[in-house]
Design an enzyme around this catalytic site. Structure first.
Site, mmCIF file in Angstrom:
data_model
loop_
_atom_site.group_PDB
_atom_site.id
_atom_site.type_symbol
_atom_site.label_atom_id
_atom_site.label_comp_id
_atom_site.label_asym_id
_atom_site.label_seq_id
_atom_site.Cartn_x
_atom_site.Cartn_y
_atom_site.Cartn_z
ATOM 1 N N HIS A 24 0.846 -1.195 0.000
ATOM 2 C CA HIS A 24 0.000 0.000 0.000
ATOM 3 C C HIS A 24 0.885 1.250 0.000
ATOM 4 O O HIS A 24 0.710 2.158 -0.809
ATOM 5 C CB HIS A 24 -0.910 -0.044 1.234
ATOM 6 C CG HIS A 24 -1.690 1.208 1.477
ATOM 7 N ND1 HIS A 24 -3.050 1.266 1.335
ATOM 8 C CD2 HIS A 24 -1.304 2.446 1.854
ATOM 9 C CE1 HIS A 24 -3.467 2.484 1.619
ATOM 10 N NE2 HIS A 24 -2.425 3.238 1.940
ATOM 11 N N GLU A 25 1.867 1.252 0.904
ATOM 12 C CA GLU A 25 2.780 2.391 1.000
ATOM 13 C C GLU A 25 3.606 2.559 -0.265
ATOM 14 O O GLU A 25 3.841 3.672 -0.725
ATOM 15 C CB GLU A 25 3.724 2.226 2.198
ATOM 16 C CG GLU A 25 3.057 2.473 3.520
ATOM 17 C CD GLU A 25 2.282 3.777 3.538
ATOM 18 O OE1 GLU A 25 2.897 4.822 3.270
ATOM 19 O OE2 GLU A 25 1.077 3.737 3.775
ATOM 20 N N HIS A 28 1.861 4.519 -2.871
ATOM 21 C CA HIS A 28 2.042 5.969 -2.725
ATOM 22 C C HIS A 28 3.424 6.379 -3.239
ATOM 23 O O HIS A 28 3.569 7.319 -4.014
ATOM 24 C CB HIS A 28 1.952 6.380 -1.255
ATOM 25 C CG HIS A 28 0.599 6.243 -0.650
ATOM 26 N ND1 HIS A 28 -0.507 6.844 -1.179
ATOM 27 C CD2 HIS A 28 0.174 5.595 0.455
ATOM 28 C CE1 HIS A 28 -1.560 6.568 -0.423
ATOM 29 N NE2 HIS A 28 -1.174 5.799 0.574
ATOM 30 N N ASP A 124 -5.593 8.911 3.529
ATOM 31 C CA ASP A 124 -5.571 9.112 2.078
ATOM 32 C C ASP A 124 -6.803 9.850 1.546
ATOM 33 O O ASP A 124 -6.679 10.778 0.740
ATOM 34 C CB ASP A 124 -5.432 7.763 1.373
ATOM 35 C CG ASP A 124 -4.144 7.067 1.778
ATOM 36 O OD1 ASP A 124 -3.180 7.788 2.088
ATOM 37 O OD2 ASP A 124 -4.110 5.826 1.781
HETATM 38 ZN ZN ZN Z 1 -2.238 5.242 2.306
#
Ligand code: ZN
Length: 319
Positions: A24-25, A28, A124
């Protein structure tokens, strides 16, 4: 069921969950790096995590895309694991550990996606909201609005957690509240300083001392000149920095016999005159120091203090 297998299952599950949060990170970070933003550190949290960026992107559409990338990755993993668990159920049976593992991971990732998309800044979804505000108003004001909505969500989550939602929700709520306040504050500080260079605000009338200076002498100097810190020079080279609190730490009766060289701080952080004032502020906040010597090609050319920065913020946000 043998407890060994239970352990192995829990272990595999924890590792995989960690990998999902990391991905997930990375979602980004991947978008951020494509825009040329440096990532300094990635801190992992169970409910998403925060990638700490070198610079906050000021382009709303860029920030929105970056914010959406993480939940996007979680969503893809979630749907993928769910589909695989259906396959596994067909091939191995519904009660098989692999089926359970894939199903649980799938559900968690989808929950992770939805949770992170809540408009609770600085999560987010909240970043997307800030980006939306920022396309309509000044960045500091946009952040303030998004942070207020984030805090409102945090308070709701807090009470929801307290009255039956579970302790984890309470913890997350507190985290969001603090993070929203922090980011609101740091934006209000950093944004007005953008475009201001260290050389524009540093003090250039440099008062320096030598390591041999006795403490009573430097105390007189501080009292007379109203400076709280002095660079210490040896043969024209910066050797350390001495501040009023370093002196105060020495018991009064001993000050007579002690010199600046014995109490100065030798590990010094410096900054260049062409650096952004915002960067100086970040450095001071991170290292919890109040002043930075300004060095140009190895030569001490000035000193910049927190009060210099605060004055600049006051002047710049007043325009
Ligand atoms: Zn996030």
């Amino acid at each position: 069921e043998p407890s060994g297998a239970r352990w192995a299952y829990s272990f595999a599950f924890s590792i995989l969950l960690f990998v999902c949060v990391a991905l997930h990170e990375l979602g980004h970070s991947f978008v951020a790096m494509r825009y040329g933003i440096k990532i300094r550190s990635i801190t992992l949290y169970i409910f998403g995590g925060v990638a700490s960026m070198e610079d906050i992107p000021r382009d709303p559409s860029m920030e929105a895309r970056m914010a959406v990338a993480g939940p996007g990755v979680s969503g893809i993993i979630g749907v993928g694991c769910t589909l695989l668990s259906i396959q596994s159920a067909i091939l191995l049976g519904g009660g098989h550990p692999l089926t359970t593992l894939l199903w649980t991971l799938g559900v968690i990732n989808i929950v992770l996606m939805i949770f992170n998309l809540l408009p609770a800044f600085p999560m987010d979804g909240g970043r997307v909201l800030r980006a939306w505000f920022a396309s309509r108003m000044a960045y500091v004001e946009a952040t303030r609005r998004a942070a207020n909505i984030g805090k409102f969500f945090a308070i709701m989550m807090f009470f929801l957690g307290l009255f039956g939602g579970g302790i984890l929700l309470v913890v997350i709520a507190i985290f969001i509240y603090i993070a929203a306040s922090d980011e609101e504050r740091s934006t209000a500080i950093v944004v007005p300083l953008e475009g201001v260079k260290v050389r524009d605000i540093m003090s250039v009338d440099l008062k320096t001392v030598s390591p041999e200076t006795p403490l009573p002498e430097i105390m007189n100097l501080m009292f007379r000149e109203k400076h709280r810190g002095y660079p210490v020079l040896v043969d024209g080279r910066l050797a350390g920095i001495v501040t009023i609190s370093d002196v105060q730490r020495v018991p009064e009766e001993k000050r007579e016999k002690i010199t600046v060289g014995e109490i100065m701080v030798k590990s010094i952080y410096v900054i260049e005159p062409n650096a952004d004032a915002a960067e100086a502020m970040k450095k001071m906040m991170e290292r919890q120091i109040r002043r930075l010597p300004v060095m140009d090609e190895g030569k001490l050319v000035g000193i910049v203090s927190r009060s210099d920065l605060l004055r600049a913020i006051e002047i710049c946000s007043g325009w």
